[in-house]
Design an enzyme around this catalytic site. Sequence first.
Site, short mmCIF file in Angstrom:
data_model
loop_
_atom_site.label_atom_id
_atom_site.label_comp_id
_atom_site.label_asym_id
_atom_site.label_seq_id
_atom_site.Cartn_x
_atom_site.Cartn_y
_atom_site.Cartn_z
N HIS A 34 5.83 -7.66 10.36
CA HIS A 34 5.43 -8.76 11.15
C HIS A 34 4.33 -8.16 12.25
CE1 HIS A 34 5.80 -12.14 14.01
NE2 HIS A 34 6.07 -12.82 12.91
N GLU A 75 11.18 -14.89 6.61
CA GLU A 75 11.09 -15.60 5.18
C GLU A 75 11.89 -14.92 4.16
OE1 GLU A 75 9.85 -17.96 5.41
OE2 GLU A 75 8.08 -17.91 6.84
C1 LIG Z 1 3.23 -10.27 8.41
C2 LIG Z 1 1.95 -9.67 7.89
C3 LIG Z 1 1.01 -10.44 7.68
C4 LIG Z 1 1.54 -8.87 9.30
O1 LIG Z 1 0.45 -8.54 9.08
P1 LIG Z 1 -0.45 -7.42 10.08
O2 LIG Z 1 0.11 -7.50 11.28
O3 LIG Z 1 -2.01 -7.50 10.08
O4 LIG Z 1 -0.18 -6.00 9.47
P2 LIG Z 1 -0.96 -4.95 8.55
O5 LIG Z 1 -0.97 -5.88 7.13
O6 LIG Z 1 -2.07 -4.59 9.08
O7 LIG Z 1 0.10 -4.11 8.03
C5 LIG Z 1 0.21 -2.69 8.83
C6 LIG Z 1 0.41 -1.63 7.79
O8 LIG Z 1 1.86 -1.71 7.21
C7 LIG Z 1 1.88 -2.30 5.82
N1 LIG Z 1 2.59 -3.27 5.55
C8 LIG Z 1 3.03 -4.34 6.24
N2 LIG Z 1 3.44 -5.35 6.05
C9 LIG Z 1 3.69 -4.75 4.80
C10 LIG Z 1 4.67 -5.35 3.47
N3 LIG Z 1 5.48 -6.18 3.68
N4 LIG Z 1 4.78 -4.46 2.62
C11 LIG Z 1 4.04 -3.18 2.48
N5 LIG Z 1 3.55 -2.92 3.47
C12 LIG Z 1 3.18 -3.38 4.53
C13 LIG Z 1 0.41 -2.37 5.70
O9 LIG Z 1 0.24 -2.19 4.24
C14 LIG Z 1 -0.43 -1.46 6.53
O10 LIG Z 1 -0.52 -0.29 6.42
P3 LIG Z 1 -1.75 0.65 6.30
O11 LIG Z 1 -1.38 1.14 7.86
O12 LIG Z 1 -1.41 1.89 5.48
O13 LIG Z 1 -2.82 0.00 6.17
C15 LIG Z 1 2.17 -8.49 6.93
O14 LIG Z 1 3.21 -7.54 7.58
C16 LIG Z 1 2.45 -8.98 5.65
O15 LIG Z 1 1.64 -9.18 4.61
N6 LIG Z 1 3.81 -9.28 5.27
C17 LIG Z 1 4.13 -9.73 3.87
C18 LIG Z 1 4.02 -11.43 4.02
C19 LIG Z 1 5.09 -11.97 4.66
O16 LIG Z 1 6.25 -11.78 4.70
N7 LIG Z 1 4.45 -13.00 5.72
C20 LIG Z 1 5.54 -13.85 6.50
C21 LIG Z 1 5.39 -13.60 7.85
S1 LIG Z 1 6.41 -14.46 8.81
#
Ligand SMILES: CC(C)(COP(=O)(O)OP(=O)(O)OC[C@H]1O[C@@H](n2cnc3c(N)ncnc32)[C@H](O)[C@@H]1OP(=O)(O)O)[C@@H](O)C(=O)NCCC(=O)NCCS
Length: 513
Positions: free
Chosen positions: A398, A451
Amino acid sequence: MPASSTTRTVAEVMSAPAITALSSETVAEASARMVAHGVGSVVVVDGERAIGILTERDLVRFGAAGAAAADTKVSEWMTEAPDCTAPGTSVQEAFASLADRGYRHLPVTEGGALLGIVSLRDLMDVAHIQPVVHPSTIEAPPGLEGGIVAERAVGDVRGQEGFYHYRQYDAVELADKRRLEDVWFLLFEGHLPSAAERGAFMAEIAAVRDVPDAIVDLLPALAASSQTVMEAVRSAISMVGAAHGFRPTLDIDRAERRANALQLCAVFPTLIMAIHRLQHGQRPIPPRADLGYGANYLWMLTGEEPDPDKARAVEQYQMTTIDHGFNASTFTARVICSSGADVAAAVVGAMGALSGPLHGGAPSRALALLEAIGTEDRARPYLVDMVTRGEKIMGFGHRVYKTDDPRSLFLRGVAERIGAEKVDFAKVVERTVVEVLAELKPGRDLYANVEFYAGVVMDHCELPQELFTPTFGSSRVIGWCANILEQAADNRIIRPSARYVGPPPPEPVPAQD
Ligand SMILES: CC(C)(COP(=O)(O)OP(=O)(O)OC[C@H]1O[C@@H](n2cnc3c(N)ncnc32)[C@H](O)[C@@H]1OP(=O)(O)O)[C@@H](O)C(=O)NCCC(=O)NCCS
């Protein structure tokens, strides 16, 4: 700053030679020369050297002082030792220097010798297409992470504490103790309702939750031509706005904005179920005024008297997702509202943002993950493989929470309470995901988000996966609308900037073939 090969320089736009005067000449002679050449200043020279400048502005001051032009020397009114610029200076920098100091003319010199003069007007045509850096420009991080872009009283998320609230009430406690309509009222009106207020509010909702007559006959075609329920509902919301003549938020008062907002929130669940049933060749089931929010939702799905535990579980999920800080869809709703557009336009835009897999599209993917893993012994290798391939595990991570998401904890409890079939397996997978992510993505603080258990709860309540995202939308629309009402009440158009990173303009436009 030396100009790059693609940047235009002062030498290219200056007037040369500059019109000059001597310090010993009279103001009358100098001003006559300015008029004759149609220029706004003369450079005062001593030989080749620029020792001063006399501008139209000096002449205005001079006139106001009542001095006699024929008897006064230029030396008495000129600005001595004026700021000069070099011919190789970029247009952009010369423009910034004039703008900063409030000058309109800059003599151009090289090695002390006067070459010409450049005016604000000369620079304008070229400089206005160059990136002018405004002094108050703030660099926002990618994804606007952590940037505060608005003031809100609807609610807040405290990521480090794992806490969020709706108008200062713990949102999870509200989901535990209240009904959804109470929270809806709280968000729209600013306080929890009294019994009388609740009754009046429920009657108001019941009066507008049917599909409007004007679009009933259009729904079958809409359902048939859409791939997902969400797509069809998005179009239907547009049609509701059009059918009821929604006007721009800019042109209407709060009462009308609230009425529009209330209608969209009320009709949203009805549209979801009507479209879902139409897509499965079934007739829509009209809403029932005698049922609460969650019970009516399930009623419209099947037409059977809903199990109260399942109705409550669905409603509790919906209550936990009404509002959650400045998430992507809420931001979208506020941006659209900030342009003065109507409430339906703002909701439709927000729905587009919510539909993405990184936002509201996650719960069905999280449940699909459980199904793909299948058995406990497959969890670890499956998850390690996913993360190693750079895939995201849906339902985890998140932007704001760096600890347990309170919605996930609450919904895990709901799933246990209703005896959801997949809850025990989901708990094993959750533990394994957290371990795998801690090993393979150390320091990222990744935990289950709302979720993950949402899918488990909705699955048990017999909501098909295709309705997971729409169900998220059915309650989030209340949050969007509360934000729209807040934005419209104290609006300024949301209009940030971006850095241009393409090749430098202006590129001459090639002649047409
Ligand atoms: C929620 C979300 C979009 C937040 O995104 P964000 O704040 O931009 O965080 P990032 O995508 O930059 O993630 C930071 C790091 O954690 C990792 N990470 C974050 N969520 C992850 C996940 N669900 N699975 C695997 N790795 C994850 C990223 O790969 C990134 O790694 P890196 O530093 O090696 O590049 C992201 O965690 C995600 O895509 N989750 C899955 C989708 C989901 O469940 N969405 C519902 C949200 S309520």
